[in-house]
Design a protein around this motif. Structure first.
Motif, PDB file in Angstrom:
ATOM      1  N   SER A 142     -58.816 -38.567  74.122  1.00  0.00           N
ATOM      2  CA  SER A 142     -57.366 -38.380  74.295  1.00  0.00           C
ATOM      3  C   SER A 142     -56.826 -37.276  73.369  1.00  0.00           C
ATOM      4  CB  SER A 142     -56.635 -39.685  74.025  1.00  0.00           C
ATOM      5  OG  SER A 142     -56.933 -40.104  72.711  1.00  0.00           O
ATOM      6  N   GLU A 143     -57.544 -36.996  72.275  1.00  0.00           N
ATOM      7  CA  GLU A 143     -57.054 -35.961  71.344  1.00  0.00           C
ATOM      8  C   GLU A 143     -57.075 -34.567  71.983  1.00  0.00           C
ATOM      9  OE1 GLU A 143     -58.309 -38.050  67.096  1.00  0.00           O
ATOM     10  OE2 GLU A 143     -59.566 -36.482  67.930  1.00  0.00           O
ATOM     11  N   LEU A 144     -57.934 -34.392  72.957  1.00  0.00           N
ATOM     12  CA  LEU A 144     -57.996 -33.064  73.599  1.00  0.00           C
ATOM     13  C   LEU A 144     -56.624 -32.682  74.158  1.00  0.00           C
ATOM     14  CD1 LEU A 144     -61.372 -33.376  75.583  1.00  0.00           C
ATOM     15  CD2 LEU A 144     -60.997 -32.160  73.436  1.00  0.00           C
ATOM     16  N   ARG A 145     -55.920 -33.701  74.632  1.00  0.00           N
ATOM     17  CA  ARG A 145     -54.603 -33.427  75.240  1.00  0.00           C
ATOM     18  C   ARG A 145     -53.555 -33.052  74.194  1.00  0.00           C
ATOM     19  NH1 ARG A 145     -55.976 -37.592  78.746  1.00  0.00           N
ATOM     20  NH2 ARG A 145     -54.816 -39.132  77.536  1.00  0.00           N
ATOM     21  N   GLU A 146     -53.852 -33.365  72.928  1.00  0.00           N
ATOM     22  CA  GLU A 146     -52.873 -33.044  71.870  1.00  0.00           C
ATOM     23  C   GLU A 146     -53.063 -31.626  71.331  1.00  0.00           C
ATOM     24  OE1 GLU A 146     -53.162 -36.034  68.791  1.00  0.00           O
ATOM     25  OE2 GLU A 146     -53.543 -37.556  70.309  1.00  0.00           O
ATOM     26  N   MET A 147     -54.131 -30.954  71.759  1.00  0.00           N
ATOM     27  CA  MET A 147     -54.450 -29.636  71.173  1.00  0.00           C
ATOM     28  C   MET A 147     -53.755 -28.513  71.946  1.00  0.00           C
ATOM     29  SD  MET A 147     -58.443 -30.284  70.300  1.00  0.00           S
ATOM     30  CE  MET A 147     -58.925 -31.729  69.360  1.00  0.00           C
ATOM     31  N   HIS A 148     -52.419 -28.557  71.914  1.00  0.00           N
ATOM     32  CA  HIS A 148     -51.651 -27.624  72.754  1.00  0.00           C
ATOM     33  C   HIS A 148     -51.898 -26.174  72.342  1.00  0.00           C
ATOM     34  CE1 HIS A 148     -49.640 -31.115  74.280  1.00  0.00           C
ATOM     35  NE2 HIS A 148     -49.370 -31.489  73.032  1.00  0.00           N
ATOM     36  N   TYR A 149     -51.940 -25.938  71.044  1.00  0.00           N
ATOM     37  CA  TYR A 149     -52.082 -24.541  70.606  1.00  0.00           C
ATOM     38  C   TYR A 149     -53.497 -24.023  70.897  1.00  0.00           C
ATOM     39  CZ  TYR A 149     -51.501 -20.269  67.996  1.00  0.00           C
ATOM     40  OH  TYR A 149     -51.428 -18.939  67.657  1.00  0.00           O
ATOM     41  N   LEU A 150     -54.484 -24.878  70.633  1.00  0.00           N
ATOM     42  CA  LEU A 150     -55.866 -24.449  70.887  1.00  0.00           C
ATOM     43  C   LEU A 150     -56.073 -24.157  72.376  1.00  0.00           C
ATOM     44  CD1 LEU A 150     -58.290 -23.902  69.143  1.00  0.00           C
ATOM     45  CD2 LEU A 150     -59.152 -26.180  69.652  1.00  0.00           C
ATOM     46  N   ARG A 151     -55.384 -24.921  73.224  1.00  0.00           N
ATOM     47  CA  ARG A 151     -55.469 -24.688  74.668  1.00  0.00           C
ATOM     48  C   ARG A 151     -54.968 -23.269  74.999  1.00  0.00           C
ATOM     49  NH1 ARG A 151     -56.046 -27.438  79.660  1.00  0.00           N
ATOM     50  NH2 ARG A 151     -57.593 -28.514  78.429  1.00  0.00           N
ATOM     51  N   GLU A 187     -55.992 -30.005  61.786  1.00  0.00           N
ATOM     52  CA  GLU A 187     -55.808 -30.855  60.590  1.00  0.00           C
ATOM     53  C   GLU A 187     -54.766 -31.939  60.871  1.00  0.00           C
ATOM     54  OE1 GLU A 187     -57.008 -27.605  57.126  1.00  0.00           O
ATOM     55  OE2 GLU A 187     -54.919 -27.750  57.785  1.00  0.00           O
ATOM     56  N   ASN A 188     -53.711 -31.565  61.575  1.00  0.00           N
ATOM     57  CA  ASN A 188     -52.675 -32.553  61.889  1.00  0.00           C
ATOM     58  C   ASN A 188     -53.203 -33.649  62.795  1.00  0.00           C
ATOM     59  OD1 ASN A 188     -50.619 -31.572  60.360  1.00  0.00           O
ATOM     60  ND2 ASN A 188     -49.982 -30.077  61.917  1.00  0.00           N
ATOM     61  N   ILE A 189     -54.050 -33.255  63.709  1.00  0.00           N
ATOM     62  CA  ILE A 189     -54.627 -34.260  64.623  1.00  0.00           C
ATOM     63  C   ILE A 189     -55.458 -35.261  63.826  1.00  0.00           C
ATOM     64  CG2 ILE A 189     -56.413 -34.524  66.424  1.00  0.00           C
ATOM     65  CD1 ILE A 189     -55.049 -32.047  67.757  1.00  0.00           C
ATOM     66  N   VAL A 190     -56.229 -34.757  62.885  1.00  0.00           N
ATOM     67  CA  VAL A 190     -57.057 -35.655  62.064  1.00  0.00           C
ATOM     68  C   VAL A 190     -56.163 -36.551  61.196  1.00  0.00           C
ATOM     69  CG1 VAL A 190     -58.774 -35.712  60.203  1.00  0.00           C
ATOM     70  CG2 VAL A 190     -59.032 -34.093  62.086  1.00  0.00           C
ATOM     71  N   LYS A 191     -55.096 -35.965  60.650  1.00  0.00           N
ATOM     72  CA  LYS A 191     -54.176 -36.753  59.786  1.00  0.00           C
ATOM     73  C   LYS A 191     -53.526 -37.884  60.571  1.00  0.00           C
ATOM     74  CE  LYS A 191     -52.677 -33.215  56.589  1.00  0.00           C
ATOM     75  NZ  LYS A 191     -51.775 -32.085  56.727  1.00  0.00           N
ATOM     76  N   ARG A 192     -53.262 -37.644  61.827  1.00  0.00           N
ATOM     77  CA  ARG A 192     -52.567 -38.667  62.632  1.00  0.00           C
ATOM     78  C   ARG A 192     -53.460 -39.859  62.986  1.00  0.00           C
ATOM     79  NH1 ARG A 192     -49.905 -34.309  65.287  1.00  0.00           N
ATOM     80  NH2 ARG A 192     -51.286 -34.383  67.073  1.00  0.00           N
ATOM     81  N   LEU A 222     -63.162 -25.026  62.878  1.00  0.00           N
ATOM     82  CA  LEU A 222     -61.914 -24.765  62.153  1.00  0.00           C
ATOM     83  C   LEU A 222     -61.742 -25.718  60.974  1.00  0.00           C
ATOM     84  CD1 LEU A 222     -59.620 -24.235  65.256  1.00  0.00           C
ATOM     85  CD2 LEU A 222     -60.030 -22.526  63.473  1.00  0.00           C
ATOM     86  N   LEU A 223     -62.130 -26.968  61.158  1.00  0.00           N
ATOM     87  CA  LEU A 223     -61.905 -27.963  60.108  1.00  0.00           C
ATOM     88  C   LEU A 223     -62.861 -27.828  58.933  1.00  0.00           C
ATOM     89  CD1 LEU A 223     -61.223 -31.259  62.081  1.00  0.00           C
ATOM     90  CD2 LEU A 223     -59.613 -29.971  60.682  1.00  0.00           C
ATOM     91  N   ALA A 263     -54.993 -19.552  61.327  1.00  0.00           N
ATOM     92  CA  ALA A 263     -54.351 -20.548  60.460  1.00  0.00           C
ATOM     93  C   ALA A 263     -53.582 -21.577  61.293  1.00  0.00           C
ATOM     94  CB  ALA A 263     -53.416 -19.840  59.480  1.00  0.00           C
ATOM     95  N   LYS A 264     -52.919 -21.112  62.336  1.00  0.00           N
ATOM     96  CA  LYS A 264     -52.131 -22.016  63.175  1.00  0.00           C
ATOM     97  C   LYS A 264     -53.045 -22.995  63.937  1.00  0.00           C
ATOM     98  CE  LYS A 264     -48.012 -21.225  65.717  1.00  0.00           C
ATOM     99  NZ  LYS A 264     -47.178 -20.369  66.511  1.00  0.00           N
ATOM    100  N   ALA A 265     -54.158 -22.437  64.427  1.00  0.00           N
ATOM    101  CA  ALA A 265     -55.111 -23.278  65.175  1.00  0.00           C
ATOM    102  C   ALA A 265     -55.729 -24.320  64.244  1.00  0.00           C
ATOM    103  CB  ALA A 265     -56.190 -22.393  65.804  1.00  0.00           C
ATOM    104  N   LYS A 266     -56.032 -23.896  63.029  1.00  0.00           N
ATOM    105  CA  LYS A 266     -56.631 -24.815  62.043  1.00  0.00           C
ATOM    106  C   LYS A 266     -55.624 -25.925  61.670  1.00  0.00           C
ATOM    107  CE  LYS A 266     -58.590 -24.483  57.374  1.00  0.00           C
ATOM    108  NZ  LYS A 266     -59.940 -24.986  57.391  1.00  0.00           N
ATOM    109  N   ALA A 267     -54.377 -25.511  61.441  1.00  0.00           N
ATOM    110  CA  ALA A 267     -53.351 -26.496  61.063  1.00  0.00           C
ATOM    111  C   ALA A 267     -53.197 -27.555  62.156  1.00  0.00           C
ATOM    112  CB  ALA A 267     -52.026 -25.783  60.812  1.00  0.00           C
ATOM    113  N   GLU A 268     -53.259 -27.135  63.397  1.00  0.00           N
ATOM    114  CA  GLU A 268     -53.128 -28.116  64.487  1.00  0.00           C
ATOM    115  C   GLU A 268     -54.255 -29.152  64.423  1.00  0.00           C
ATOM    116  OE1 GLU A 268     -52.067 -27.728  69.082  1.00  0.00           O
ATOM    117  OE2 GLU A 268     -54.145 -27.146  68.705  1.00  0.00           O
TER     118      GLU A 268
END
Ligand code: HEM
Length: 482
Positions: free
Chosen positions: A340-349, A324-329, A449-450, A317-322
């Motif tokens: 550049s979005e790859l760098r925003e995926m801190h939790y998935l990393r 979803e937030n990236i897409v919302k942004r 996840l999405l 759920a946490k990985a999915k939420a991350e």
């Protein structure tokens, strides 16, 4: 009385014979050290010819592969290096972060030392067989166009297209064997990068690689029916397919339609400092190795990450939420991922790092000492093979708290010291596809996840650890679009 004496003689005889046989490898292989040199590490060189292979295979076929190294640690303490006899050679097992780091980073004293089976199957002109100088040159030629940021951003959208279409197809099927399909997908990706896309050629190669890979960690016994024998035949078929691709490319019969060219174009054009081109044999060995290394591990790690996520709904759920937030942004209506979005995926990393730590797709990597080397008060003798046990480092409770627990949160505050986190090996031989692999897996997980729901159909399936850890049924799943 006479009976008692003869029984005692027989018992002594059996005991002596057992002792001599058990000590044979040590007597035969251990070198005489110079005065003042530290001793060899403690250890057990097993039985003549077979060495420790029987216990290695027994433990890696059991549910507890850790028992293999644990048996050295419990008998000889946690000294970091042990003598053993593996794949027909006297061997040092390096098992702690310090020992692994020392071996991986020391190019002067250690060269590659892969088992004969690996060298035969990957080819003596591939990275596992060539000199340090030649290795440096060919690494430089192939690593940046594969793994550098420019290359990755170039490949990303193509990978994305393949992932989207694969997930879409799988969701229309009743069920799929996840590992088999992921392997097909990752093979398509690496095939595209190296020889561009011809579905017939890629399909034929992918089938041969399925067999070839099973022989890579096997003993090099070339008898009908052995894993090595089957793999060797598959290697010949792969060679023939690649030779025909090279012939067509050289004769201009088949042109690469991408103006940037692929890796095969670069390999055909490159000259060394004496103006010499690579021979077909050299190019084939490089392709055989890259195509193999470039798909198996990524497919396995993707499968395992999905398995771990399904087992831990709160992490899922946490990985999915991350994502979803990236897409919302996203400010525009863009549907494609941005590099550049790859760098925003801190939790998935963190999820991915935790999978890499737990799975250990290669339990160990192989080197050979070219000189006597001192480590921790012991001598690693010249000419001995040295195995760097990544698996042991990652699952050692002295290094990771509760090591068998899948816990991405451990990476919140834990910064591994050198040698503690080495899923891609290290030093000049560190995996040249590490960033590409992480990107492939991340793109896959983003879409999964999405937009999809995955159900594992046989969650209690038995595991197999050789040549790579996997559920023996290749993980059947049902995938549905959300
Ligand atoms: C999650 C995926 C992957 C994992 C866990 C992985 C792991 C490793 C490991 C442990 C090594 C041995 C390093 C050493 O000896 O120190 C290695 C070597 C290698 N890997 Fe990977 N790898 C992965 C994906 C890839 C990909 C995608 C490619 C190619 C595109 C690739 C190409 C290679 C090659 C060519 C070598 C030999 C390097 C050399 O000897 O210089 N790997 N990999």
């Amino acid at each position: 009385m006479l009976g008692l004496v003869s029984t005692a003689i027989i018992v002594c005889g059996i005991y002596t014979l057992f002792y001599v046989v058990r000590r044979f490898n040590s007597w035969w292989y251990e070198p005489t050290l110079k005065k003042g040199q530290p001793p060899l590490p403690p250890g057990d060189m097993g039985w003549p010819l077979l060495g420790n292979m029987l216990s290695f295979l027994r433990d890696f076929k059991s549910a507890n592969p850790e028992a293999f190294i644990s048996s050295f640690v419990s008998r000889f303490n946690r000294v970091g290096v042990y003598k053993a006899f593996m794949f027909g050679k006297p061997t040092i097992l390096a098992t702690t972060p310090e020992a692994c780091r020392r071996v991986l980073m020391d190019d002067v004293h250690f060269i590659p030392g892969w088992p004969k089976s690996t060298v035969k199957l990957m080819g003596s002109k591939s990275f596992v067989g060539i000199s340090q100088e030649e290795h440096k040159r060919l690494r430089k030629l192939t690593a940046a166009p594969l793994n550098g940021p420019e290359a990755l951003s170039k490949y990303m959208n193509w990978i994305e297209e393949r992932v989207v279409s694969a997930l879409e197809n799988w969701s229309k099927m009743d069920q799929i064997d996840l590992l088999i399909e992921l392997r097909r997908l990752t093979f398509n990706i690496i095939g595209y990068i190296f020889i561009r896309y011809d579905p017939n050629v890629i399909g034929a190669l992918e089938r041969e690689y399925g067999v070839l890979n099973l022989g890579v960690r096997a003993m090099a016994i070339n008898l009908p029916g052995t894993a090595f024998n089957k793999a060797f035949k598959a290697r010949r078929n792969v060679e023939a397919i690649l030779q025909s691709v090279i012939d067509k490319r050289r004769s201009g019969q088949e042109k690469n339609d991408d103006k940037n060219g692929d890796m095969l174009d670069s390999l055909l054009q490159v000259k060394d400092e004496n103006g010499r081109f690579l021979t077909d044999e050299e190019i084939i060995d490089l392709l055989v190795m890259y195509l193999n290394a470039g798909h198996e591990s990524s497919a396995h790690i993707t499968m395992w990450t999905i398995i771990f996520l399904l087992k831990h709904p709160e992490i899922y759920a946490k990985a999915k939420a991350e994502q979803e937030n990236i897409v919302k942004r996203r400010i525009d209506r863009q549907t494609h991922m941005r590099f550049s979005e790859l760098r925003e995926m801190h939790y998935l990393r963190k999820v991915l790092d935790e999978s890499l730590r737990l799975v250990n797709i290669s339990p160990m990597v192989f080197r050979e000492a070219v000189d006597d080397v001192e480590f921790n008060g012991f001598t690693i003798p010249k000419g001995w093979k040295t195995q760097v046990w990544l698996r042991n480092v990652h699952l050692d409770p002295h290094v990771y708290h509760d090591p068998l627990k899948f816990n991405p949160e451990r990476w919140n505050s834990f910064v591994p010291k050198a040698g503690m986190f080495i899923p891609f090996g290290g030093g000049s031989r560190e995996c040249p596809g590490n960033e590409l692999a992480k990107m492939e897996i991340t793109v896959f997980l983003h879409y999964m996840l999405l937009h999809y729901e995955v159900e594992r159909l046989t969650p209690d399936c038995q595991l197999r650890y050789l040549p790579h850890p996997r559920p023996i049924d290749n993980c059947p799943v049902r995938i549905r679009k959300l």
